[in-house]
Design an enzyme around this catalytic site. Structure first.
Site, PDB file in Angstrom:
ATOM      1  N   HIS A 130       0.837  -1.205   0.000  1.00 57.58           N
ATOM      2  CA  HIS A 130       0.000   0.000   0.000  1.00 57.58           C
ATOM      3  C   HIS A 130       0.872   1.256   0.000  1.00 57.58           C
ATOM      4  CE1 HIS A 130      -3.395   2.624   1.386  1.00 57.58           C
ATOM      5  NE2 HIS A 130      -2.400   3.259   1.984  1.00 57.58           N
ATOM      6  N   GLU A 131       1.892   1.283   0.852  1.00 56.63           N
ATOM      7  CA  GLU A 131       2.773   2.453   0.917  1.00 56.63           C
ATOM      8  C   GLU A 131       3.621   2.589  -0.347  1.00 56.63           C
ATOM      9  OE1 GLU A 131       2.156   4.554   3.069  1.00 56.63           O
ATOM     10  OE2 GLU A 131       0.921   3.298   4.365  1.00 56.63           O
ATOM     11  N   HIS A 166       1.573   4.357  -2.888  1.00 58.36           N
ATOM     12  CA  HIS A 166       1.562   5.818  -2.756  1.00 58.36           C
ATOM     13  C   HIS A 166       2.787   6.422  -3.440  1.00 58.36           C
ATOM     14  CE1 HIS A 166      -1.932   6.735  -0.422  1.00 58.36           C
ATOM     15  NE2 HIS A 166      -1.596   5.975   0.605  1.00 58.36           N
ATOM     16  N   GLU A 216      -6.373   6.966  -1.042  1.00 60.61           N
ATOM     17  CA  GLU A 216      -6.296   5.768  -0.204  1.00 60.61           C
ATOM     18  C   GLU A 216      -6.924   4.580  -0.914  1.00 60.61           C
ATOM     19  OE1 GLU A 216      -4.635   5.237   2.662  1.00 60.61           O
ATOM     20  OE2 GLU A 216      -3.876   7.250   2.256  1.00 60.61           O
TER      21      GLU A 216
END
Length: 289
Positions: free
Chosen positions: A133-134, A137, A207
Site C-alpha cells: 500500500h505504501e 503511494h 487511499e
C-alpha cells in the site's frame, strides 16, 4: 514529475498559502498578512525540498540498514521491484501504535516508515500488504502532495496555537481591540477546519487507489484487509498521543482517532468500505476471504 502532479501540487500550495495569509491577517492585520505570506513562501520552499526529513523527525523515525532489519528490507525491495520503482529507504518509528506511512518528493527520494507496533502486530503476509500500500503511494506520486500538505498544515496549526495563546494572555482594553479578539477566535475555529478540508480533498480517493494498486502489486488483497482490521482495532483502543495531527492523512489508518476532529472529518475512507473494495478485488483475482 508529470504535468498533472505539478498542477495538483501547485493548487495545494496555493490553497494552504491562502489559509496561512488569512490567519496572518486575522492575527495582525496587513502587517500580519505580509509576515504570513513571507512565512508561506518559506514553508513552500522548505516543504518541497525537506518535507520528508521534517516528517521523519516529527516521529523520531530512524533509517535502518539491511543488517538491522533484513526481513523488512527484503519485503520492501521485492515489492518495489514488482511495482517498478527504485527501492525506497526504510525507517522504523519508535512507537507501539501500529501504523505505517510513506514520504518523499519522488520515488528516488522516498522512504517507507513502519512503527515497532506494526512489526509486532502483523504476520508476514499482512506486513507485505501494508508495505505494498505504501509502495503504491510512492508509485502513484502521492507522497509529494501528502508530505507538503503535512508540513504546511503543521505550520497552520502553529499559527493557530499562537492565536490561542494571544487570546488567552493578550490585553484587550478598548473597542478597537474587540475586532482583534473576534479575528483570533475566527482563526482558531476556521483555520484547522480549512486545513482538514484540504487534507480531505487529497486523501480519501488516493487511499482507495493505493489499496487497489497495493493489492495487485502484492497479490494479497486479503492480507491487506486483515491488516487494516487489526490496525483499526488497535488504534481505536490506543490512538497515537504524541505526534502532529497534520500528518494524519499520511498514515494507512488515521492514528489520532478519538483525540481531535478525526471522527467528524476523517482523512481516510471508512475501513469497512476499504475492506469491501478489497473483497471485490480479491474476487477478480480468484481469492475468496
Amino acid at each position: 514529475m508529470g504535468l498533472g502532479l505539478w498542477i495538483r501540487t501547485g493548487i495545494l500550495m496555493t490553497l494552504l498559502t491562502v489559509v496561512l495569509v488569512g490567519i496572518g491577517y486575522l492575527l495582525g492585520g496587513t502587517g500580519g498578512m505580509i509576515i504570513a505570506f513571507t512565512l508561506a513562501l518559506f514553508m513552500n520552499l522548505i516543504s518541497y525540498w525537506f518535507s520528508d526529513s521534517i516528517v521523519l523527525n516529527w516521529y523520531n523515525a530512524r533509517i535502518v540498514s539491511e543488517e538491522e532489519a533484513p526481513e523488512l528490507h527484503y519485503i520492501v525491495e521485492k515489492l518495489a521491484r514488482q511495482a517498478g520503482i527504485p527501492k525506497p529507504r526504510v525507517a522504523i518509528v519508535p512507537t507501539m501504535v501500529p501504523n505505517a506511512f510513506a514520504t518523499g518528493r519522488s520515488p528516488r527520494n522516498a522512504v517507507v516508515a513502519v512503527t515497532e507496533g506494526l512489526l509486532q502486530l502483523l504476520n508476514k503476509d499482512e506486513l507485505e500488504g501494508v508495505i505494498a500500500h505504501e509502495i503504491s503511494h510512492i508509485k502513484n506520486r502521492d507522497t509529494l502532495i501528502q508530505t507538503i500538505a503535512a508540513v504546511l498544515a503543521g505550520a497552520i496549526m502553529i499559527l493557530v496555537d499562537f492565536a490561542r495563546w494571544s487570546l488567552w494572555f493578550g490585553a484587550y482594553d478598548d473597542e478597537r481591540d474587540s475586532g482583534s479578539v473576534i479575528g483570533l477566535i475566527l482563526a482558531i475555529i476556521l483555520a484547522p477546519l480549512a486545513a482538514t478540508l484540504i487534507q480531505l480533498a487529497i486523501s480519501r480517493s488516493r487511499e482507495y487507489l493505493a489499496d487497489e494498486t497495493g493489492a495487485r502489486i502484492s497479490g494479497k488483497p486479503h492480507a491487506l484487509a486483515s491488516a487494516l482490521m487489526k490496525i483499526e482495532e488497535a488504534v481505536r483502543y490506543r490512538p497515537l498521543r504524541r505526534g502532529n495531527p497534520a500528518t494524519a492523512h499520511m498514515f494507512i489508518i488515521n492514528p489520532f482517532r478519538g483525540i481531535d476532529f478525526a471522527e467528524l472529518f476523517s482523512t481516510h475512507p471508512p475501513t469497512e468500505k476499504r475492506i469491501e473494495r478489497l473483497r471485490k478485488i480479491a474476487l477478480e483475482m480468484g481469492i475468496i476471504f
